[in-house]
Scaffold this motif. Structure first.
Motif, PDB file in Angstrom:
ATOM      1  N   ASP A  17       0.815  -1.217   0.000  1.00 35.99           N
ATOM      2  CA  ASP A  17       0.000   0.000   0.000  1.00 35.99           C
ATOM      3  C   ASP A  17       0.850   1.270   0.000  1.00 35.99           C
ATOM      4  OD1 ASP A  17       0.828  -0.801   2.527  1.00 35.99           O
ATOM      5  OD2 ASP A  17      -0.778   0.293   3.533  1.00 35.99           O
ATOM      6  N   GLU A  18       2.155   1.162   0.290  1.00 30.47           N
ATOM      7  CA  GLU A  18       3.051   2.309   0.304  1.00 30.47           C
ATOM      8  C   GLU A  18       3.784   2.513  -1.025  1.00 30.47           C
ATOM      9  OE1 GLU A  18       4.792   2.663   4.660  1.00 30.47           O
ATOM     10  OE2 GLU A  18       5.041   0.634   3.845  1.00 30.47           O
ATOM     11  N   ILE A  19       3.602   1.605  -1.971  1.00 30.85           N
ATOM     12  CA  ILE A  19       4.291   1.669  -3.256  1.00 30.85           C
ATOM     13  C   ILE A  19       3.385   2.348  -4.281  1.00 30.85           C
ATOM     14  CG2 ILE A  19       5.255   0.303  -5.142  1.00 30.85           C
ATOM     15  CD1 ILE A  19       6.040  -1.785  -3.074  1.00 30.85           C
ATOM     16  N   ASP A  20       3.934   3.299  -5.008  1.00 31.46           N
ATOM     17  CA  ASP A  20       3.198   3.977  -6.076  1.00 31.46           C
ATOM     18  C   ASP A  20       3.117   3.026  -7.275  1.00 31.46           C
ATOM     19  OD1 ASP A  20       2.042   5.732  -7.845  1.00 31.46           O
ATOM     20  OD2 ASP A  20       3.833   6.979  -8.090  1.00 31.46           O
ATOM     21  N   PRO A  21       1.926   2.571  -7.641  1.00 28.21           N
ATOM     22  CA  PRO A  21       1.814   1.588  -8.725  1.00 28.21           C
ATOM     23  C   PRO A  21       2.303   2.103 -10.078  1.00 28.21           C
ATOM     24  CG  PRO A  21      -0.368   2.230  -7.931  1.00 28.21           C
ATOM     25  CD  PRO A  21       0.637   2.903  -7.063  1.00 28.21           C
ATOM     26  N   VAL A  22       2.141   3.399 -10.358  1.00 29.91           N
ATOM     27  CA  VAL A  22       2.613   3.939 -11.638  1.00 29.91           C
ATOM     28  C   VAL A  22       4.131   3.826 -11.736  1.00 29.91           C
ATOM     29  CG1 VAL A  22       2.757   6.017 -13.062  1.00 29.91           C
ATOM     30  CG2 VAL A  22       0.638   5.490 -11.849  1.00 29.91           C
ATOM     31  N   LYS A  23       4.820   4.219 -10.678  1.00 28.59           N
ATOM     32  CA  LYS A  23       6.281   4.107 -10.673  1.00 28.59           C
ATOM     33  C   LYS A  23       6.716   2.646 -10.699  1.00 28.59           C
ATOM     34  CE  LYS A  23       7.230   8.417  -8.261  1.00 28.59           C
ATOM     35  NZ  LYS A  23       7.756   9.010  -7.039  1.00 28.59           N
ATOM     36  N   TYR A  24       6.042   1.802  -9.935  1.00 29.01           N
ATOM     37  CA  TYR A  24       6.407   0.389  -9.849  1.00 29.01           C
ATOM     38  C   TYR A  24       6.299  -0.292 -11.213  1.00 29.01           C
ATOM     39  CZ  TYR A  24       6.375  -4.455  -8.286  1.00 29.01           C
ATOM     40  OH  TYR A  24       6.661  -5.787  -8.117  1.00 29.01           O
ATOM     41  N   TYR A  25       5.220  -0.023 -11.928  1.00 27.25           N
ATOM     42  CA  TYR A  25       4.980  -0.710 -13.198  1.00 27.25           C
ATOM     43  C   TYR A  25       5.624  -0.011 -14.399  1.00 27.25           C
ATOM     44  CZ  TYR A  25       1.870  -3.865 -10.778  1.00 27.25           C
ATOM     45  OH  TYR A  25       1.374  -4.815  -9.936  1.00 27.25           O
ATOM     46  N   THR A  26       6.219   1.160 -14.209  1.00 27.82           N
ATOM     47  CA  THR A  26       6.957   1.792 -15.308  1.00 27.82           C
ATOM     48  C   THR A  26       8.467   1.709 -15.092  1.00 27.82           C
ATOM     49  OG1 THR A  26       6.741   3.963 -14.278  1.00 27.82           O
ATOM     50  CG2 THR A  26       5.130   3.381 -15.962  1.00 27.82           C
ATOM     51  N   TYR A  27       8.937   1.984 -13.896  1.00 30.67           N
ATOM     52  CA  TYR A  27      10.377   1.948 -13.636  1.00 30.67           C
ATOM     53  C   TYR A  27      10.930   0.530 -13.721  1.00 30.67           C
ATOM     54  CZ  TYR A  27      10.052   6.750 -11.813  1.00 30.67           C
ATOM     55  OH  TYR A  27       9.853   8.095 -11.671  1.00 30.67           O
ATOM     56  N   GLY A  28      10.234  -0.418 -13.154  1.00 38.34           N
ATOM     57  CA  GLY A  28      10.720  -1.799 -13.146  1.00 38.34           C
ATOM     58  C   GLY A  28      10.946  -2.357 -14.541  1.00 38.34           C
ATOM     59  N   PRO A  29       9.912  -2.382 -15.386  1.00 32.80           N
ATOM     60  CA  PRO A  29      10.105  -2.894 -16.742  1.00 32.80           C
ATOM     61  C   PRO A  29      11.087  -2.062 -17.576  1.00 32.80           C
ATOM     62  CG  PRO A  29       7.788  -2.910 -16.188  1.00 32.80           C
ATOM     63  CD  PRO A  29       8.497  -2.183 -15.087  1.00 32.80           C
ATOM     64  N   SER A  30      11.096  -0.740 -17.357  1.00 32.04           N
ATOM     65  CA  SER A  30      12.030   0.105 -18.110  1.00 32.04           C
ATOM     66  C   SER A  30      13.475  -0.239 -17.754  1.00 32.04           C
ATOM     67  CB  SER A  30      11.781   1.580 -17.816  1.00 32.04           C
ATOM     68  OG  SER A  30      10.492   1.944 -18.227  1.00 32.04           O
ATOM     69  N   LEU A  31      13.761  -0.380 -16.479  1.00 34.84           N
ATOM     70  CA  LEU A  31      15.114  -0.746 -16.058  1.00 34.84           C
ATOM     71  C   LEU A  31      15.480  -2.136 -16.556  1.00 34.84           C
ATOM     72  CD1 LEU A  31      15.184   0.723 -12.457  1.00 34.84           C
ATOM     73  CD2 LEU A  31      16.458   1.509 -14.447  1.00 34.84           C
ATOM     74  N   PHE A  32      14.536  -3.070 -16.498  1.00 33.78           N
ATOM     75  CA  PHE A  32      14.769  -4.417 -17.013  1.00 33.78           C
ATOM     76  C   PHE A  32      15.152  -4.353 -18.484  1.00 33.78           C
ATOM     77  CE2 PHE A  32      12.947  -7.977 -19.394  1.00 33.78           C
ATOM     78  CZ  PHE A  32      13.681  -9.021 -18.860  1.00 33.78           C
ATOM     79  N   PHE A  33      14.413  -3.558 -19.270  1.00 36.61           N
ATOM     80  CA  PHE A  33      14.678  -3.436 -20.698  1.00 36.61           C
ATOM     81  C   PHE A  33      16.076  -2.871 -20.950  1.00 36.61           C
ATOM     82  CE2 PHE A  33      14.726  -0.909 -24.586  1.00 36.61           C
ATOM     83  CZ  PHE A  33      14.348  -1.854 -25.517  1.00 36.61           C
ATOM     84  N   PHE A  34      16.454  -1.785 -20.266  1.00 34.22           N
ATOM     85  CA  PHE A  34      17.743  -1.149 -20.517  1.00 34.22           C
ATOM     86  C   PHE A  34      18.917  -2.012 -20.068  1.00 34.22           C
ATOM     87  CE2 PHE A  34      15.096   2.753 -20.672  1.00 34.22           C
ATOM     88  CZ  PHE A  34      15.364   3.059 -22.000  1.00 34.22           C
ATOM     89  N   VAL A  35      18.759  -2.736 -18.971  1.00 36.29           N
ATOM     90  CA  VAL A  35      19.818  -3.651 -18.539  1.00 36.29           C
ATOM     91  C   VAL A  35      19.962  -4.779 -19.554  1.00 36.29           C
ATOM     92  CG1 VAL A  35      20.442  -5.356 -16.789  1.00 36.29           C
ATOM     93  CG2 VAL A  35      19.683  -3.091 -16.100  1.00 36.29           C
TER      94      VAL A  35
END
Length: 97
Positions: A17-35
């Motif tokens: 409940d403390e995690i921003d879902p927009v950041k969680y679902y955009t930053y995670g996959p974006s970082l995965f892609f760039f790595v």
């Protein structure tokens, strides 16, 4: 990490409940892609080095010829003969798979 006898403060647990879902679902996959994008050429070269076979000449000649002599040689030959884009062959499938 908050163990008895250590000088570090204990780590707080973060609830969903403390995690921003927009950041969680955009930053995670974006970082995965760039790595994945940065590391894919190394994976491709490793795979090509593992899959190359010695081409043995006739029994009289008996010379061995390999396509790549090492990691740097493989990078050079792939980019020289196939272009830089060849380092990303299979990238889409590897990313989705």
């Amino acid at each position: 990490l908050g163990m008895p006898g250590s000088n570090r403060p204990p780590v707080d647990d973060i609830g969903w409940d403390e995690i921003d879902p927009v950041k969680y679902y955009t930053y995670g996959p974006s970082l995965f892609f760039f790595v994945r994008f940065a590391l894919h050429p190394f994976s491709l070269v490793k795979t090509r080095l593992q899959m190359q076979r010695d081409i043995t000449g006739s029994a009289e000649g008996g010379h061995h010829m390999v396509q790549y002599k090492g990691t740097l040689d493989a990078f050079r030959k792939i980019t020289r003969y196939e272009g830089v884009r060849a380092l990303y062959k299979g990238f889409g499938v590897a990313t989705l798979g």
